[in-house]
Design a protein around this motif. Structure first.
Motif, PDB file in Angstrom:
ATOM      1  N   VAL A  51       0.701  -1.172  -0.117  1.00  0.00           N
ATOM      2  CA  VAL A  51       0.092   0.002  -0.002  1.00  0.00           C
ATOM      3  C   VAL A  51       0.999   1.154   0.055  1.00  0.00           C
ATOM      4  CG1 VAL A  51      -1.699   1.122   1.289  1.00  0.00           C
ATOM      5  CG2 VAL A  51      -1.734  -1.203   1.199  1.00  0.00           C
ATOM      6  N   ILE A  52       0.596   2.155  -1.037  1.00  0.00           N
ATOM      7  CA  ILE A  52       1.382   3.301  -1.051  1.00  0.00           C
ATOM      8  C   ILE A  52       0.721   4.770  -0.388  1.00  0.00           C
ATOM      9  CG2 ILE A  52       2.338   5.295  -2.485  1.00  0.00           C
ATOM     10  CD1 ILE A  52       2.803   3.095  -4.458  1.00  0.00           C
ATOM     11  N   GLY A  53       1.314   5.225   0.510  1.00  0.00           N
ATOM     12  CA  GLY A  53       0.302   6.166   1.398  1.00  0.00           C
ATOM     13  C   GLY A  53       0.926   7.443   1.555  1.00  0.00           C
ATOM     14  N   GLU A  54       0.479   8.552   1.793  1.00  0.00           N
ATOM     15  CA  GLU A  54       1.076   9.893   2.133  1.00  0.00           C
ATOM     16  C   GLU A  54       0.427  10.491   3.202  1.00  0.00           C
ATOM     17  OE1 GLU A  54       2.566  13.967  -0.125  1.00  0.00           O
ATOM     18  OE2 GLU A  54       1.521  12.254  -1.268  1.00  0.00           O
ATOM     19  N   ILE A  55       1.150  11.143   4.347  1.00  0.00           N
ATOM     20  CA  ILE A  55       0.597  11.760   5.413  1.00  0.00           C
ATOM     21  C   ILE A  55       0.143  13.052   5.029  1.00  0.00           C
ATOM     22  CG2 ILE A  55       0.915  12.560   7.579  1.00  0.00           C
ATOM     23  CD1 ILE A  55       2.965  10.264   8.007  1.00  0.00           C
ATOM     24  N   ILE A  56      -1.093  13.603   5.284  1.00  0.00           N
ATOM     25  CA  ILE A  56      -1.742  15.037   4.854  1.00  0.00           C
ATOM     26  C   ILE A  56      -1.045  15.930   5.879  1.00  0.00           C
ATOM     27  CG2 ILE A  56      -3.461  16.331   4.347  1.00  0.00           C
ATOM     28  CD1 ILE A  56      -5.069  13.711   3.425  1.00  0.00           C
ATOM     29  N   LYS A  57      -0.324  17.002   5.384  1.00  0.00           N
ATOM     30  CA  LYS A  57       0.082  18.092   6.308  1.00  0.00           C
ATOM     31  C   LYS A  57      -0.263  19.414   5.906  1.00  0.00           C
ATOM     32  CE  LYS A  57       4.237  15.523   7.629  1.00  0.00           C
ATOM     33  NZ  LYS A  57       5.773  15.567   7.766  1.00  0.00           N
ATOM     34  N   GLU A  58      -0.583  20.250   6.916  1.00  0.00           N
ATOM     35  CA  GLU A  58      -0.841  21.601   6.383  1.00  0.00           C
ATOM     36  C   GLU A  58       0.171  22.461   5.758  1.00  0.00           C
ATOM     37  OE1 GLU A  58      -2.952  25.880   8.477  1.00  0.00           O
ATOM     38  OE2 GLU A  58      -2.422  24.128   9.548  1.00  0.00           O
TER      39      GLU A  58
END
Length: 273
Positions: A51-58
Motif C-alpha cells: 500500500v502506498i500512502g502519504e501523510i496529509i500536512k498543512e
C-alpha cells in the motif's frame, strides 16, 4: 440352500459393507469441510498487500507570476538655455555623472555684465544721495517728499540690478539634480541635451486585473535583467487607480535604489511577483 436364498445373503453382506464405508468416510469429509474456512483464513493472513500512502500536512501555496517591466529614470528632463546666444564654455564631459547645481555650459553674457557694472556704480551714488537727504531732513533743510523720492530711486535701481542678474542666470545652464548628462547636440546657439537621473530607478509593469486589491504599496518584489545573474529587489510605491478596460490590466511602479549605478534606465526587466 436354494439359489434365491444365497443371493439374498450376499446382498445383505454387501449393504453392510457399504454402510461401514459410508460411516468411515463421512466423519473425515465433514472434518475436512469444517477445517477448510480455517485454512483459507490462515492463507489470507499469510498473504501481504503493498500500500502506498502519504501523510496529509498543512502547508501554504503561492500564486506567482512573471511579468515584463521597464526600467525608468526617477527624474528626466531635456536641458536648454533660457536665452539665445553664443556658447562660450562647456563644463562637462558627455555621459558622465553631474551634481545638482553644477554649471554645465555658458552663453556669452558680456553685454549683461557691462550693464550690471554700470548699475552697481549708480547704486553707490544713489545710496550716498539717500544718506545726504536723510541728514538734511533731520535738520529740516529738505522736504520729506524730496527724501522719499531719492529712496524710490534707490529701490528702483536695486530692482534693475536684480533683473540684470536674473538675465545673467539665464545664460547659465545648470544641472537640476544629480544624474548622468547625455549627449550634446550643438556647440553654438541653443543647447539641448537629455539629462537623466539614475539613482534611484523606477520599474513599471502591468499585472492582470485579478491582482487588483491584492497588491499594496510596500509590497516586495524581485526582478532580473539580462547580463546580471543575481536578481534585484524592489518595493512597490504606487499603482494605477483603475483597471485598463482595453487589456484588463493595471499599472504598478516599484522603486529600486540603484545606489551603485549598475542598472541603466530604458532596459527591460523580468518581474517576479
Amino acid at each position: 440352500m436354494n439359489k434365491k436364498t444365497k443371493w439374498g445373503i450376499i446382498a445383505l453382506i454387501g449393504i453392510g459393507l457399504a454402510g461401514m464405508a459410508i460411516h468411515t468416510f463421512l466423519p473425515r469429509e465433514n472434518k475436512e469441510l469444517s477445517q477448510a474456512p480455517q485454512k483459507a483464513q490462515a492463507s489470507n493472513r499469510s498473504r501481504s498487500l503493498n500500500v502506498i500512502g502519504e501523510i496529509i500536512k498543512e502547508s501554504s501555496i503561492s500564486d506567482g507570476s512573471n511579468i515584463t517591466g521597464l526600467l525608468l529614470p526617477d527624474e528626466e528632463v531635456n536641458l536648454s538655455f533660457e536665452t539665445s546666444g553664443k556658447i562660450t564654455a562647456i563644463n562637462f564631459t558627455e555621459g558622465t555623472h553631474i551634481k545638482e547645481g553644477q554649471l554645465l555650459a555658458k552663453v556669452n553674457d558680456a553685454q549683461l555684465q557691462a550693464q550690471l557694472r554700470k548699475l552697481e556704480v549708480q547704486l553707490k551714488l544713489a545710496e550716498d544721495r539717500v544718506y545726504r537727504q536723510n541728514a538734511l531732513l533731520e535738520r529740516e533743510a529738505v522736504s520729506k517728499e524730496a527724501y522719499e523720492q531719492v529712496q524710490t530711486d534707490l529701490a528702483m535701481l536695486k530692482a534693475e540690478i536684480d533683473m540684470v542678474k536674473a538675465n545673467i542666470a539665464y545664460t547659465e545652464l545648470r544641472a537640476p539634480f544629480d544624474g548622468i548628462i547625455g549627449l550634446r547636440q550643438v556647440s553654438e546657439g541653443a543647447y539641448v541635451t537629455p539629462s537623466t537621473k539614475i539613482s534611484p530607478l523606477k520599474i513599471e509593469f502591468a499585472v492582470a486585473e485579478r491582482y487588483a486589491g491584492i497588491l499594496k504599496n510596500g509590497a516586495n518584489l524581485t526582478f532580473k535583467v539580462d547580463g546580471h545573474l543575481k536578481p534585484f529587489s524592489a518595493k512597490v510605491y504606487a499603482m494605477e487607480s483603475h483597471v485598463d478596460p482595453t487589456n484588463h490590466t493595471f499599472a504598478i511602479r516599484a522603486l529600486y535604489p540603484n545606489t551603485n549605478g549598475a542598472l541603466m534606465p530604458g532596459r527591460f526587466a523580468s518581474v517576479e511577483l
